[in-house]
Design a protein around this motif. Structure first.
Motif, short mmCIF file in Angstrom:
data_model
loop_
_atom_site.label_atom_id
_atom_site.label_comp_id
_atom_site.label_asym_id
_atom_site.label_seq_id
_atom_site.Cartn_x
_atom_site.Cartn_y
_atom_site.Cartn_z
N UNK A 1 2.32 31.34 24.98
CA UNK A 1 1.71 31.19 24.39
C UNK A 1 2.13 30.87 23.48
N UNK A 2 0.82 29.94 22.70
CA UNK A 2 1.59 29.06 21.09
C UNK A 2 0.84 29.75 20.07
N UNK A 3 0.91 29.73 19.13
CA UNK A 3 0.78 30.60 17.76
C UNK A 3 0.22 29.85 17.12
N UNK A 4 -1.00 30.27 16.70
CA UNK A 4 -1.95 29.26 15.12
C UNK A 4 -1.69 30.42 14.05
N UNK A 5 -2.28 29.52 12.70
CA UNK A 5 -2.67 30.23 11.81
C UNK A 5 -4.11 30.78 11.55
N UNK A 6 -4.19 31.36 11.09
CA UNK A 6 -5.83 32.39 11.15
C UNK A 6 -6.43 31.94 10.31
N UNK A 7 -7.26 31.30 9.86
CA UNK A 7 -8.04 30.57 8.44
C UNK A 7 -6.57 30.02 8.45
N UNK A 8 -7.01 30.02 6.30
CA UNK A 8 -6.72 29.76 5.15
C UNK A 8 -5.76 30.95 4.79
N UNK A 9 -4.52 31.59 6.03
CA UNK A 9 -3.75 32.11 5.60
C UNK A 9 -2.87 31.75 6.10
N UNK A 10 -1.04 32.43 6.08
CA UNK A 10 -0.71 31.97 7.06
C UNK A 10 0.11 33.21 7.39
N UNK A 11 -1.13 33.81 8.20
CA UNK A 11 -0.57 34.82 8.91
C UNK A 11 -0.70 33.82 10.77
N UNK A 12 0.12 34.11 11.45
CA UNK A 12 0.58 34.07 12.96
C UNK A 12 -0.13 34.22 14.22
N UNK A 178 -11.06 34.96 6.46
CA UNK A 178 -10.10 34.27 6.88
C UNK A 178 -10.67 33.86 8.04
N UNK A 179 -11.82 35.02 9.14
CA UNK A 179 -12.11 34.22 10.72
C UNK A 179 -13.75 34.33 10.57
N UNK A 180 -14.24 34.07 11.24
CA UNK A 180 -15.77 34.31 11.62
C UNK A 180 -15.68 34.42 13.00
N UNK A 181 -16.21 35.95 13.44
CA UNK A 181 -16.69 36.37 14.47
C UNK A 181 -18.07 36.13 15.15
N UNK A 182 -18.53 35.27 16.27
CA UNK A 182 -19.50 35.49 16.55
C UNK A 182 -19.75 34.56 18.38
N UNK A 183 -20.30 35.54 18.85
CA UNK A 183 -20.35 34.31 20.43
C UNK A 183 -20.82 33.04 20.25
N UNK A 184 -20.28 32.48 21.15
CA UNK A 184 -19.62 31.16 21.51
C UNK A 184 -18.90 31.13 22.97
N UNK A 185 -20.26 30.19 23.73
CA UNK A 185 -19.33 29.83 24.61
C UNK A 185 -20.63 28.80 25.39
N UNK A 186 -19.96 28.34 26.35
CA UNK A 186 -20.69 27.25 27.27
C UNK A 186 -22.38 27.46 27.10
N UNK A 187 -22.55 28.08 27.61
CA UNK A 187 -23.48 29.07 27.63
C UNK A 187 -24.46 29.38 26.23
N UNK A 203 -12.61 26.70 6.35
CA UNK A 203 -10.81 26.41 6.91
C UNK A 203 -10.99 27.51 7.69
N UNK A 204 -12.16 28.52 7.94
CA UNK A 204 -11.80 29.89 8.87
C UNK A 204 -11.54 29.80 10.50
N UNK A 205 -10.75 30.43 11.07
CA UNK A 205 -10.60 30.22 12.59
C UNK A 205 -12.00 31.23 12.99
N UNK A 206 -12.69 30.12 14.04
CA UNK A 206 -13.70 30.83 14.73
C UNK A 206 -13.09 31.99 15.92
N UNK A 207 -13.93 33.13 16.37
CA UNK A 207 -12.93 34.08 16.97
C UNK A 207 -13.87 34.36 18.00
N UNK A 208 -14.56 34.02 18.78
CA UNK A 208 -15.49 33.44 20.11
C UNK A 208 -15.58 35.25 20.26
N UNK A 209 -17.08 36.03 21.08
CA UNK A 209 -16.87 36.88 21.70
C UNK A 209 -17.90 36.32 22.53
N UNK A 210 -17.58 36.77 24.23
CA UNK A 210 -18.13 36.77 25.51
C UNK A 210 -18.15 35.48 25.10
#
Length: 339
Positions: A1-12, A178-187, A203-210
């Motif tokens: 597993x790699x790690x990413x910064x969550x949005x414009x923060x230093x949170x890994x 710093x993060x935006x959670x929305x429905x997002x997928x190929x469908x 600079x927000x990270x998108x955290x898709x549900x479904x």
């Protein structure tokens, strides 16, 4: 597993987030505590450190299970995200909504269920169309100053509200989302119209549900499996079938599962994106984890992008048409692209 910064923060955080909506068996489905513990163990052993839950998931049982698990593990290793907004009791008229009173009450209850002193990431769960955004931001900033919350995030909210909120927070010196959670997928790519461009701008990270569209992108409906989703829904209509068939074709070519293809398409977007993968069985999680090793070719991405493309509507499509016109009048956009 790699790690990413969550949005414009230093949170890994890990490049996949473990969704815990199925931890608990209320409602006739989900994972018992022991199975939930096994799933969290497998996720952590793979390098995962990012959990996602909410105050209402399984009537609070999801938070309780995670709290008991964290009590026997290194709390600081994990990044724990939960949410407030939806009603988790019937004690008073303000036991739901985005208002400050419910925010404070809900966070205190979540801290008790989670058996922790702080929440790493607190999402506003769903916009209520009632509470002023400045009330939300001031409340979140106060919780952060108190040390009960570390970062603020937002979910299922119109782009203009989030945009106003982050601009106001920047002006006032409050903590930004710093993060935006929305429905997002190929469908479900409608978030590309306003929400995702907005997230990229801030600079927000998108955290898709479904991200697998409730399992539709695994090809289960093509195989004749039944589910709770009606046939006329956007997960089981003709368009969904065509997209899923393309996913199946690529998965067969690469010798991987369909979920690997659908998740990798999402993880390699041109914006920060960390899919939330839910699991109620250990084999489901193990399959999803292998998506990090899947590599799609440019031709694969092109095929998936084309088969799942949506109409952006106005002004998105208008901008595209305007770009064509401007290119014919001196190549303005060509020059901008080169820069």
């Amino acid at each position: 597993m790699n790690y990413k910064l969550l949005g414009r923060s230093g949170l890994k955080v890990s490049e996949l987030c473990l969704g815990a909506m199925g931890f608990g068996t209320e409602g006739g489905w989900g994972a018992e505590k022991e199975a939930s513990f096994a799933i969290m163990d497998a996720f952590a052993e793979a390098g995962g450190n990012f959990f996602d839950t909410a105050n209402v998931y399984k009537l609070g049982t999801s938070e309780k299970i995670i709290g008991e698990y964290l009590g026997n593990h290194d709390r600081d290793y994990f990044v724990l995200a939960t949410k407030y907004t939806l009603k988790d009791n019937i004690t008073n008229p303000n036991a739901s909504g985005n208002n400050r009173k419910n925010m404070m009450r809900s966070v205190e209850e979540s801290l008790k269920r989670l058996k922790t002193d702080f929440i790493d990431v607190l999402y506003l769960h769903i916009w209520d169309n009632i509470t002023p955004i400045d009330e939300v931001l001031r409340g979140l900033d106060d919780l952060i100053k108190q040390g009960k919350v570390t970062y603020a995030a937002i979910s299922d909210t119109p782009a203009w509200v989030v945009s106003k909120g982050n601009t106001l927070a920047e002006l006032m010196g409050w903590s930004q989302f710093i993060a935006l959670q929305v429905e997002y997928s190929l469908l479900a790519r409608t978030a590309e119209r306003e929400l995702i461009p907005m997230a990229k701008h801030y600079g927000m990270t998108v955290t898709p549900w479904a991200p697998l569209a409730g399992g539709a992108l695994t090809g289960k409906y093509l195989r004749g499996e039944q589910g709770r989703v009606k046939a006329e829904s956007n997960r089981r209509n003709n368009r969904a079938q065509t997209i899923t068939e393309a996913v199946v074709d690529i998965a067969t070519e690469l010798g991987v599962s369909e979920s690997h293809v659908a998740l990798q398409w999402m993880m390699d977007r041109d914006f920060s994106c960390i899919p939330i993968v839910g699991a109620t069985k250990i084999d489901q999680l193990n399959d999803n984890l292998r998506a990090v090793d899947t590599k799609l070719s440019p031709e694969h991405f092109k095929k998936l992008n084309e088969v799942s493309a949506i109409e952006l509507g106005f002004p998105g499509d208008f901008f595209n048409e305007d770009a064509v016109k401007m290119n014919s009048f001196g190549g303005f956009y060509d020059k901008v692209e080169k820069r």
